[in-house]
Design an enzyme around this catalytic site. Structure first.
Site, mmCIF file in Angstrom:
data_model
loop_
_atom_site.group_PDB
_atom_site.id
_atom_site.type_symbol
_atom_site.label_atom_id
_atom_site.label_comp_id
_atom_site.label_asym_id
_atom_site.label_seq_id
_atom_site.Cartn_x
_atom_site.Cartn_y
_atom_site.Cartn_z
ATOM 1 N N SER A 134 0.863 -1.187 0.000
ATOM 2 C CA SER A 134 0.000 0.000 0.000
ATOM 3 C C SER A 134 0.902 1.240 0.000
ATOM 4 C CB SER A 134 -0.844 0.006 1.281
ATOM 5 O OG SER A 134 -1.467 1.249 1.473
ATOM 6 N N TYR B 284 -2.161 -0.793 10.651
ATOM 7 C CA TYR B 284 -2.119 -1.100 9.213
ATOM 8 C C TYR B 284 -0.797 -0.628 8.602
ATOM 9 C CZ TYR B 284 -3.626 -1.148 4.293
ATOM 10 O OH TYR B 284 -3.731 -1.385 2.938
HETATM 11 N N1 NAP Z 1 -8.636 -0.962 -1.354
HETATM 12 C C1 NAP Z 1 -7.655 -0.109 -1.108
HETATM 13 O O1 NAP Z 1 -7.852 1.098 -1.166
HETATM 14 C C2 NAP Z 1 -6.274 -0.609 -0.799
HETATM 15 C C3 NAP Z 1 -5.208 0.310 -0.843
HETATM 16 C C4 NAP Z 1 -3.924 -0.165 -0.576
HETATM 17 C C5 NAP Z 1 -3.724 -1.505 -0.317
HETATM 18 N N2 NAP Z 1 -4.772 -2.362 -0.280
HETATM 19 C C6 NAP Z 1 -4.509 -3.778 0.004
HETATM 20 O O2 NAP Z 1 -5.189 -4.590 -0.923
HETATM 21 C C7 NAP Z 1 -5.435 -5.862 -0.341
HETATM 22 C C8 NAP Z 1 -6.876 -6.252 -0.601
HETATM 23 O O3 NAP Z 1 -7.725 -5.412 0.144
HETATM 24 P P1 NAP Z 1 -9.077 -4.799 -0.423
HETATM 25 O O4 NAP Z 1 -8.950 -3.344 -0.358
HETATM 26 O O5 NAP Z 1 -9.458 -5.435 -1.684
HETATM 27 O O6 NAP Z 1 -10.081 -5.175 0.772
HETATM 28 P P2 NAP Z 1 -11.259 -6.223 0.925
HETATM 29 O O7 NAP Z 1 -12.293 -6.021 -0.126
HETATM 30 O O8 NAP Z 1 -11.681 -6.121 2.343
HETATM 31 O O9 NAP Z 1 -10.529 -7.607 0.680
HETATM 32 C C9 NAP Z 1 -9.703 -8.184 1.653
HETATM 33 C C10 NAP Z 1 -9.587 -9.643 1.350
HETATM 34 O O10 NAP Z 1 -8.711 -10.245 2.295
HETATM 35 C C11 NAP Z 1 -9.376 -11.395 2.814
HETATM 36 N N3 NAP Z 1 -8.893 -11.763 4.128
HETATM 37 C C12 NAP Z 1 -8.996 -11.087 5.295
HETATM 38 N N4 NAP Z 1 -8.449 -11.813 6.288
HETATM 39 C C13 NAP Z 1 -8.001 -12.958 5.723
HETATM 40 C C14 NAP Z 1 -7.354 -14.116 6.211
HETATM 41 N N5 NAP Z 1 -7.072 -14.261 7.517
HETATM 42 N N6 NAP Z 1 -7.036 -15.117 5.344
HETATM 43 C C15 NAP Z 1 -7.326 -14.991 4.031
HETATM 44 N N7 NAP Z 1 -7.969 -13.949 3.513
HETATM 45 C C16 NAP Z 1 -8.291 -12.946 4.353
HETATM 46 C C17 NAP Z 1 -10.843 -11.031 2.805
HETATM 47 O O11 NAP Z 1 -11.626 -12.204 2.934
HETATM 48 P P3 NAP Z 1 -13.064 -12.204 3.668
HETATM 49 O O12 NAP Z 1 -14.045 -11.680 2.660
HETATM 50 O O13 NAP Z 1 -13.279 -13.629 4.005
HETATM 51 O O14 NAP Z 1 -12.947 -11.323 4.868
HETATM 52 C C18 NAP Z 1 -10.935 -10.366 1.447
HETATM 53 O O15 NAP Z 1 -10.989 -11.333 0.432
HETATM 54 C C19 NAP Z 1 -5.074 -5.733 1.134
HETATM 55 O O16 NAP Z 1 -3.794 -6.297 1.357
HETATM 56 C C20 NAP Z 1 -5.026 -4.236 1.346
HETATM 57 O O17 NAP Z 1 -4.176 -3.870 2.387
HETATM 58 C C21 NAP Z 1 -6.045 -1.950 -0.507
#
Ligand code: NAP
Length: 305
Positions: A136, A149
């Site tokens: 991120s 985070y």
């Molecule tokens: N969206 C943003 O703005 C943003 C920006 C920078 C970085 N990121 C990074 O992108 C990645 C994806 O996040 P997202 O934004 O797409 O959020 P999201 O929609 O909440 O997706 C998170 C994913 O991680 C899974 N997860 C959570 N705990 C887990 C575990 N213990 N084992 C396996 N899977 C698990 C969730 O599964 P469940 O549905 O089962 O909970 C979901 O599939 C993360 O690493 C986040 O830090 C996101």
């Protein structure tokens, strides 16, 4: 082993947001995808996508990771890519963060990544494959009130750099992706948790009033909650695809708003200056500029190669 289309790429955290978008994008480009999900409903949902094989996988559970290695190995097609996307946000003042909350966030975002790499490493060495970690801009920037985070993502940055050096001689490339805000469930989940703490864990906190303001900042823009304004995550999926399949991937890809990118660069320049000031023989301003120019020239040579 050279990459072939039926050599799969495993994506963790595939149920929603960025992970789901990566699976859809790779599958639509005819790559073979194994999608790690935690819930039955998501398993059934991802089964419907052509070219995607869902797998039950919680990255914090050693037995599930072990079982996942077994299932992937039994497919007999090797593993070309591991995309560590599973992640959770942890908001709030570091000072008030409990051990449990810190462990929860680091457990998924950092130790979970390591657990996956450790378990799937032999398959990736065999395929001369790639590891893509979704970090991120929060791993480069200093974002107050995103401490748990940010700490996990700063850790992932260092982890990825060390691993990249260690794995390169063995033909495995390690790439870090740095998104800024993209539409997903992460913001809403984190803010829900934060809201529940205002009158419980943070009832007596010296930061309670600030946390109320932070919550307000997240929730009340003229157009509703802030995360609803974030763009679709497809550009992140495209960057992951480039990281996986381009001949000479860059060590990191920023997929970020201009504001967040400049914030990250300014933070790192400030850090250079702090490090330079902090010892008896600092470099002069012109010496620092010369080093930056040399590093830029080296980068151009690498690009041209
Ligand atoms: N969206 C943003 O703005 C943003 C920006 C920078 C970085 N990121 C990074 O992108 C990645 C994806 O996040 P997202 O934004 O797409 O959020 P999201 O929609 O909440 O997706 C998170 C994913 O991680 C899974 N997860 C959570 N705990 C887990 C575990 N213990 N084992 C396996 N899977 C698990 C969730 O599964 P469940 O549905 O089962 O909970 C979901 O599939 C993360 O690493 C986040 O830090 C996101």
């Amino acid at each position: 082993m050279l990459y072939e289309r039926d050599t799969p790429v495993l994506v963790t955290g595939a149920s929603s947001g960025i992970g789901r978008s990566i699976c859809e994008f790779l599958a639509s480009n005819k790559h073979s995808v194994i999608a790690g999900v935690r819930k039955h409903v998501d398993f059934e949902e991802l089964k419907k996508l052509t070219g995607v094989m869902p797998l039950r996988l919680d990255v914090t559970k050693a037995d599930e990771v072990e079982e996942a290695v077994k299932q992937v190995s039994e497919l007999g097609r090797g593993l070309y890519g591991l995309v560590n996307c599973a992640g959770v946000a942890g908001l709030g003042p570091l000072f008030d963060t409990s051990d449990e909350e810190f462990s929860r966030v680091l457990g998924v975002n950092l130790i979970g990544v390591h657990r996956m790499i450790h378990a799937f490493g032999p398959l990736l060495v065999e395929s001369h494959g790639r590891i893509v970690n979704i970090s991120s801009v929060g791993g480069l920037n200093i974002d107050t009130w995103l401490g748990p985070y940010g700490t996990s993502k700063h850790g992932l940055e260092g982890y990825g750099e060390i691993l990249r050096e260690e794995m390169a001689p063995h033909g495995v490339q390690v790439i870090t992706i740095e998104p800024s805000g993209h539409r997903s469930k992460i913001g809403e989940n984190a803010v829900d948790l934060m809201g529940s703490k205002i009158d419980t864990a943070w009832q007596e906190s010296i930061f309670r009033d600030e946390m109320k303001q932070v919550l307000d900042w997240w929730l009340r823009t003229p157009d509703g909650p802030r995360w609803l304004m974030w763009p679709d995550p497809k550009p992140v999926a495209e960057a992951v695809s480039t990281a996986l399949f381009s001949e000479h991937p860059k060590p990191r890809y920023l997929v970020s708003s201009r504001e967040a990118a400049i914030g990250a660069i300014d933070t790192m320049l400030a850090r250079v200056i702090e490090v330079n000031d902090g010892h008896p023989n600092p470099l002069s301003g012109p010496e620092l500029v010369t080093r930056l120019e040399k590093a830029l020239a080296m980068r151009q040579v690498q690009h041209a190669a």
